[in-house]
Design a protein around this motif. Structure first.
Motif, short mmCIF file in Angstrom:
data_model
loop_
_atom_site.label_atom_id
_atom_site.label_comp_id
_atom_site.label_asym_id
_atom_site.label_seq_id
_atom_site.Cartn_x
_atom_site.Cartn_y
_atom_site.Cartn_z
N ARG A 166 0.82 -1.22 0.00
CA ARG A 166 0.00 0.00 0.00
C ARG A 166 0.85 1.26 0.00
O ARG A 166 0.55 2.23 -0.70
CB ARG A 166 -0.94 0.03 1.22
CG ARG A 166 -2.12 -0.90 1.15
CD ARG A 166 -3.15 -0.53 2.22
NE ARG A 166 -2.57 -0.43 3.56
CZ ARG A 166 -2.44 -1.42 4.41
NH1 ARG A 166 -2.86 -2.63 4.06
NH2 ARG A 166 -1.91 -1.23 5.61
N ASN A 167 1.92 1.26 0.80
CA ASN A 167 2.69 2.51 0.93
C ASN A 167 3.75 2.69 -0.17
O ASN A 167 4.53 3.64 -0.14
CB ASN A 167 3.34 2.61 2.32
CG ASN A 167 4.39 1.54 2.59
OD1 ASN A 167 4.97 0.97 1.67
ND2 ASN A 167 4.63 1.28 3.88
N GLY A 168 3.79 1.76 -1.12
CA GLY A 168 4.68 1.90 -2.27
C GLY A 168 6.08 1.34 -2.07
O GLY A 168 6.89 1.33 -3.02
N THR A 169 6.40 0.86 -0.88
CA THR A 169 7.74 0.33 -0.62
C THR A 169 8.06 -0.86 -1.52
O THR A 169 9.16 -0.97 -2.06
CB THR A 169 7.88 -0.09 0.86
OG1 THR A 169 7.66 1.06 1.68
CG2 THR A 169 9.25 -0.67 1.15
N PHE A 170 7.08 -1.72 -1.70
CA PHE A 170 7.30 -2.93 -2.51
C PHE A 170 7.60 -2.57 -3.96
O PHE A 170 8.56 -3.07 -4.56
CB PHE A 170 6.08 -3.86 -2.44
CG PHE A 170 6.30 -5.19 -3.09
CD1 PHE A 170 6.92 -6.23 -2.42
CD2 PHE A 170 5.88 -5.41 -4.41
CE1 PHE A 170 7.12 -7.46 -3.03
CE2 PHE A 170 6.09 -6.63 -5.02
CZ PHE A 170 6.71 -7.66 -4.33
N SER A 171 6.81 -1.69 -4.52
CA SER A 171 7.00 -1.33 -5.94
C SER A 171 8.31 -0.58 -6.16
O SER A 171 8.90 -0.66 -7.25
CB SER A 171 5.82 -0.49 -6.43
OG SER A 171 5.72 0.72 -5.69
N LYS A 172 8.78 0.14 -5.15
CA LYS A 172 10.03 0.89 -5.29
C LYS A 172 11.28 0.02 -5.13
O LYS A 172 12.39 0.46 -5.43
CB LYS A 172 10.07 2.02 -4.26
CG LYS A 172 9.02 3.10 -4.49
CD LYS A 172 9.03 4.13 -3.36
CE LYS A 172 7.94 5.17 -3.56
NZ LYS A 172 7.89 6.14 -2.43
N THR A 173 11.09 -1.20 -4.62
CA THR A 173 12.23 -2.11 -4.42
C THR A 173 12.48 -2.88 -5.71
O THR A 173 11.57 -3.48 -6.27
CB THR A 173 11.93 -3.10 -3.28
OG1 THR A 173 11.63 -2.37 -2.08
CG2 THR A 173 13.13 -4.01 -3.03
N ASN A 174 13.71 -2.82 -6.18
CA ASN A 174 14.05 -3.53 -7.42
C ASN A 174 14.00 -5.04 -7.22
O ASN A 174 14.30 -5.56 -6.13
CB ASN A 174 15.45 -3.13 -7.88
CG ASN A 174 15.55 -1.67 -8.29
OD1 ASN A 174 14.58 -1.10 -8.82
ND2 ASN A 174 16.69 -1.06 -8.03
#
Length: 550
Positions: free
Chosen positions: A380-388
């Motif tokens: 939800r907070n975008g951490t997952f999508s920002k992790t390569n």
């Protein structure tokens, strides 16, 4: 298993060997073998979280070892030789949670040889770089084949094996060893030699070059392979029955409380000292009649029947964790000793396609809903999508204090125990998994109140694992690789029709601030050297006596 008896030597030592397996021709062509191997190695490197970084201290790089094993695979002529390549690949991946299972037609070594003369390092001490190796024991039956003049004796120095110097064998031993430290690998060099991962295997003669005083000589060493039906199977229930046989380890101490995996000892000679043996943290596959069904039940009984009253009076608690292979999380034990709210070790998951699979993720999280709430939070907070892809996600507690909340929220609370004394933890390299976590946690939280004695623990606190299954097929490219989750509290079995199954560590362990300590043992405050023979007391008894000195 069909066994054929034959002899290599004129002195008639006996060698049992499955000749049909050893010489069975390959049906996999070289191109398919190498393509399979390359893809298999790629998958290990893609998934690995903590096995490869500690390997940086080996005498040869991962890439160079892989290239050498690939060449061996290209030149393999039998199924046994193919199996040996994958066994050596597993051994050079230094993680004790990473196991290899092979199709039995490729695995000649499922039953280890009995070797007439055992050898060990004369002494293994902290930071030691060079070692001498001595004959430490003889197999009574096999040793009868020696001529008296050639017969090895306890304390004879082993200079070479099959013409190769012991320094070279030491190098091979470290290269194909699961432990993180050179000293740990040296202490178990003979057991590693019996695994046939170096230049010698059971298809070859075995010759030692020995030295006794000024005399040097070579002697051929008989071996035999036990008939599988005569081998006692290992108890895989996790239940320990060790307390009765360990009385000699703790001189002058007597049992005052006996549990399933624990025993408590006291001595009139040592008032204020309590000796707690925790042989295992595992509680699964228990007999139906066993009243204690879990670690929590074990510890709650310890607290109610002993510790609640005894803790305030205890000046020193010695905890023997030698050979404790881990099991369940020791949270309940921490609550007996710590005096502030706490969390366990922290874990980092690697961002791979597998963690996005809900079924695989559930098993990686050990069905703990708090982990899933944490995962939803970083989505939800975008951490997952920002992790390569291939990088590590943020760390969070390995065990959730409250499964109704995100795992990074909340703490465990200690019980009211009143223990303010010192703790001595007795450990060795076979303190693995949650045992490693136990040692780290108590040292980290209680600081100078805790001493570590013995030998470094394994440093292997692996949390998450995945399985790489390899199948041979009739369709192009001739093989199939499947990634699957490991079932919690399960033993590793080869799937039907699979060539091999490899378990891989896919997480890494950290502290709260993110400092990685996967594959990094907690070093002892008091290092007790291991010797090829402990004539007066066992090594374990010596460690215990060291604990009594303070």
């Amino acid at each position: 298993m069909k066994l054929i008896l034959f002899s290599f030597y004129l002195i008639a030592p006996l060698l049992w060997v499955n000749a049909s397996v050893a010489t069975e021709a390959l049906t996999i062509n070289t191109e398919t073998r190498l393509a399979l191997f390359d893809k298999f190695v790629d998958e290990i490197e893609r998934l690995d979280g903590e096995g490869l970084p500690p390997r940086s201290n080996r005498p040869e790089s991962w890439q160079k070892t892989i290239a050498r094993l690939r060449s061996e695979l290209a030149n393999a002529k039998t199924k046994f030789e193919v199996g040996q390549v994958f066994r050596r690949l597993d051994a050079t991946y230094p993680n004790l949670h990473a196991h290899l299972s092979l199709d039995r037609n490729y695995d000649l070594t499922s039953v280890r040889p009995i070797i007439a003369a055992t050898f060990r390092a004369e002494i293994v001490n902290k930071g030691q770089k060079t070692f001498k190796y001595m004959i430490s024991s003889l197999d009574k039956e096999l040793a009868s084949a020696f001529k008296e003049r050639d017969r090895p004796g306890i304390g004879d120095e082993v200079l070479a094996i099959n013409g190769t110097s012991m320094s070279e064998w030491s190098k091979q031993n470290f290269l194909f060893c699961k432990f993180p430290l050179r000293e740990q690998c040296e202490s178990d060099i003979f057991e590693h030699f019996r695994k046939e991962l170096g230049e010698w295997d059971r298809s070859k003669p075995l010759t030692y070059k020995l030295r006794r005083n000024s005399r040097q000589w070579e002697v051929r060493i008989p071996i035999k392979i036990p008939v599988p039906a005569n081998i006692q199977t290992k108890n895989d229930s996790g239940v320990s029955k060790e307390c009765p046989v360990e009385l000699d380890r703790y001189a002058d101490f007597k049992v005052v409380l006996k549990g399933l995996n624990i025993c408590v000892f006291e001595s009139d000679k040592w008032p204020g000292v309590v000796m707690l043996r925790i042989a295992s943290f595992a509680y699964f596959k228990l007999p139906k009649e066993e009243a204690i069904r879990s670690l929590k039940q074990e510890v709650d009984r310890f607290y109610a029947e002993y510790w609640k009253a005894k803790a305030p009076l205890t000046k020193k608690l010695i905890v023997d964790l030698i050979d404790n292979g881990g099991g369940d999380t020791p949270i309940r034990w921490y609550q007996m000793f710590l005096d502030r709210p706490f969390q366990e070790q922290y874990v980092q998951f690697k961002k791979t396609t597998e963690i996005e699979d809900a079924d695989i993720r559930k098993k990686l999280f050990y069905n703990d809903h708090g982990h899933e709430l944490w995962f939803e939070k970083i989505k939800r907070n975008g951490t997952f999508s920002k992790t390569n892809s291939g990088d590590f996600l943020p760390n969070h507690p390995a065990f959730c204090a409250d499964e109704t909340k995100s795992c990074d929220e909340g703490f465990y609370e200690p019980v009211k125990h009143g223990f303010k004394g010192q703790m001595d933890l007795l450990v060795n390299e076979l303190c693995i998994s949650s045992c490693t976590g136990f040692v780290w946690q108590l040292k980290d939280k209680l600081k100078s109140r805790v001493r570590i004695l013995g030998f470094p623990d394994s440093g292997d606190s692996t949390y998450g694992r995945l399985l790489i299954d390899v199948f041979l097929t009739s369709e192009v490219p001739g093989y199939k690789i499947v990634i699957s989750p490991r079932q919690p509290q399960s033993t590793q079995k080869l799937p039907k029709n699979a060539l091999l199954r490899q378990q891989v560590a896919v997480t890494r362990t950290t502290d709260e601030k993110g400092k990685v300590f996967s594959g990094i043992p907690v070093m002892p405050d008091v290092w007790v050297p291991k010797r090829y023979r402990h004539f007066d007391d066992t090594w374990e008894a010596t460690v215990f006596q060291e604990a009594l000195k303070r």
